[in-house]
Structures are given as structure tokens and as C-alpha cells.
Write a protein that holds these residues in place. Structure first.
Motif, PDB file in Angstrom:
ATOM      1  N   GLY A 110       0.822  -1.203   0.000  1.00  0.00           N
ATOM      2  CA  GLY A 110       0.000   0.000   0.000  1.00  0.00           C
ATOM      3  C   GLY A 110       0.858   1.256   0.000  1.00  0.00           C
ATOM      4  N   HIS A 111       0.438   2.252   0.782  1.00  0.00           N
ATOM      5  CA  HIS A 111       1.133   3.537   0.805  1.00  0.00           C
ATOM      6  C   HIS A 111       2.396   3.476   1.664  1.00  0.00           C
ATOM      7  CE1 HIS A 111      -3.182   4.357   0.112  1.00  0.00           C
ATOM      8  NE2 HIS A 111      -2.745   5.286  -0.717  1.00  0.00           N
ATOM      9  N   CYS A 112       3.435   4.126   1.167  1.00  0.00           N
ATOM     10  CA  CYS A 112       4.659   4.339   1.939  1.00  0.00           C
ATOM     11  C   CYS A 112       5.100   5.767   1.633  1.00  0.00           C
ATOM     12  CB  CYS A 112       5.729   3.320   1.545  1.00  0.00           C
ATOM     13  SG  CYS A 112       7.211   3.379   2.579  1.00  0.00           S
ATOM     14  N   TYR A 113       4.500   6.698   2.346  1.00  0.00           N
ATOM     15  CA  TYR A 113       4.653   8.122   2.047  1.00  0.00           C
ATOM     16  C   TYR A 113       5.340   8.860   3.198  1.00  0.00           C
ATOM     17  CZ  TYR A 113       1.101   7.765  -1.715  1.00  0.00           C
ATOM     18  OH  TYR A 113       0.391   7.450  -2.843  1.00  0.00           O
ATOM     19  N   GLY A 114       6.076   9.888   2.857  1.00  0.00           N
ATOM     20  CA  GLY A 114       6.587  10.825   3.858  1.00  0.00           C
ATOM     21  C   GLY A 114       7.310  10.149   5.000  1.00  0.00           C
ATOM     22  N   GLY A 115       6.783  10.354   6.209  1.00  0.00           N
ATOM     23  CA  GLY A 115       7.390   9.757   7.389  1.00  0.00           C
ATOM     24  C   GLY A 115       7.421   8.245   7.332  1.00  0.00           C
TER      25      GLY A 115
END
Length: 265
Positions: A110-115
């Protein structure tokens, strides 16, 4: 509410970001729990590896900006670095995993964004699905990665790619992230693959594995001469002081499965 859960099975710690209804968006409380978890695991000499993943549909969608910005006093306090560590709360939530003396594997879907991306970068290895979504998302909000991501990005992808990803905040999939070097391996089930890899690492001497992690992490910013000196010291300790070295050598000679003792100091 527990925002970070931990289960230890066979010497492998399974750490989970546990806010699935918000795609595991990071709060100040999550960051605090990540630091506490890493410190607790660091003291466990029977530990052999750590697998970090996210519950639900994503690994981590980044900082919960709306919720966090409602706590300006806590934000201000979280920005103050601890003088004995050189990191603030945001940075230590990632860098604490560098301090854990066993291999840390991030299993990303899934998402692996920013922090979230910066937490994954703090791991020694990143296993991900081909369709996972990666972004140095801070640029979308007019800010920069400040959870040790600048250092980690340069180590993993090099200076020009790190600048590009940071300046553009572009979103890439896991396959492209692997091509760039952000992802170590692609798997349909990264948690299963990470666990299998952790079990494989557990067949090696825990002292040698810990020494390898220390040496390679330290070599990034050390001169060649200093690295050579650290190699010598680590090797002498392994050869002369560590029981697990002798256990592994004896097992190799007799073709038996080694029964390791807890990791040395």
C-alpha cells in the motif's frame, strides 16, 4: 489505544503500525511508541531480527498533519533534540531502528509516504509489493523530509535521485522503487518473505550479524582508515570473546544445527 504492537516469535519481533483506519498515519503518540518499542527491543539479547509492517491496507501514509498541527506545544517540544542522541522525537522514531543491533526488515504494501518512507529507510532491508506506492511526500506540502530521510535517501539511492524524489514529491510504484534502489526485494507477500529472510539470518551467529550491521552503518561516514580499525576490533572480539563464534564453527564442522547463546554486549 496502542498504535504500535509487538509480538516476538522464535527470536523475531513482529512490529506493526496499528492505526489501519487512518492508513497508519503517524501521530506524535505513534512516534513516541516507535521510539519506546525500538529501545525495548534493543535491550533484548535473545532477539535475532525485526520485521516492521503496517496493519490494514497500507504500510504508512505519512504524518497525520491535520491532527498533529492541533498540538503546537507538543510539536515544539518534539523538535528539541536530545543532546546525548542528537535526534529529536521525529528523527528518533526512525533512527532508533538503526540503533537496534539486529537486522530490521520493513515489509511494505500500500502507501509508503513521507514519514512512513523514512521509517522504511531506517530499516536494513525493504521488501515490498510491486504495486506499493512510494513518495517523499513532504514536498507536496512545501516542507522537506526531516525524520533522518535526507541522510537515509543519500545512502540508498544516491544524491541526484534523492534530490529528485524530494524536490518533485513524485509518486512511484514498488517496481520503480526497486529499480532506483529504495526497495531491496519485490514480493507478493512482503511480510511472509521478510519473516523467511529473518529466519534465515537467525541461522547465523547473532554476534557476527550485529558486528556486520555496526560496521556497515558506521562505514558510511567513516574514513577508510577508521573503518579498517573498526574491522580489526570487531574481528578480535568475535574470535576471542564471543561464544557464539565457537558454537557456529563447531556446528559447521559437525554439520549440526547451531544452538546459539544470547547476543554479547
Amino acid at each position: 489505544m496502542t498504535l504500535v504492537t509487538t509480538r516476538i516469535d522464535g527470536g523475531i519481533a513482529h512490529v506493526r503500525l496499528a492505526r489501519p483506519e487512518k492508513l497508519n498515519a503517524l501521530t506524535l503518540d505513534t512516534l513516541t511508541e516507535l521510539v519506546a518499542t525500538a529501545r525495548r527491543l534493543r535491550r533484548d539479547r535473545t532477539l535475532r531480527a525485526v520485521v516492521i509492517a503496517g496493519d490494514g491496507a497500507s504500510f504508512c501514509s505519512g504524518l497525520d498533519i491535520a491532527g498533529t498541527m492541533r498540538q503546537p506545544r507538543r510539536i515544539a517540544a518534539a523538535f528539541v533534540p536530545a543532546p546525548w542522541r542528537g535526534t529529536n522525537l521525529f528523527q528518533e522514531a526512525c533512527w532508533a531502528w538503526r540503533r537496534v543491533p539486529v537486522p530490521v526488515i520493513a515489509a511494505v504494501h500500500g502507501h509508503c509516504y513521507g514519514g512512513g518512507l523514512q521509517i522504511a529507510l531506517a530499516a536494513d532491508f525493504r521488501f515490498a509489493t510491486a504495486d506499493s506506492k512510494w513518495s517523499v511526500l513532504e514536498g507536496k506540502w512545501g516542507i522537506i523530509p526531516d525524520m533522518t530521510g535526507v541522510r537515509s535517501l543519500i545512502e540508498v539511492v544516491g544524491l541526484d535521485v534523492a534530490k529528485r524524489l524530494t524536490m518533485t514529491a513524485e509518486q512511484i510504484d514498488g517496481a520503480e522503487a526497486a529499480r532506483l534502489g529504495l526497495v531491496s526485494e519485490l514480493h507478493d507477500d512482503p511480510v511472509e518473505a521478510a519473516t523467511a529472510f529473518a529466519q534465515r539470518l537467525a541461522t547465523r551467529s547473532p554476534d557476527a550479524v550485529a558486528a556486520a550491521k555496526r560496521l556497515f552503518d558506521g562505514a558510511v561516514t567513516s574514513s577508510a582508515r577508521r573503518t579498517f580499525g573498526r574491522e580489526r576490533r570487531e574481528q578480535l572480539r568475535l574470535l576471542l570473546l564471543r561464544r557464539n563464534t565457537k558454537i557456529l564453527q563447531k556446528a559447521a564442522m559437525t554439520k549440526a544445527a547451531p544452538e546459539f547463546r544470547p547476543r554479547g554486549s
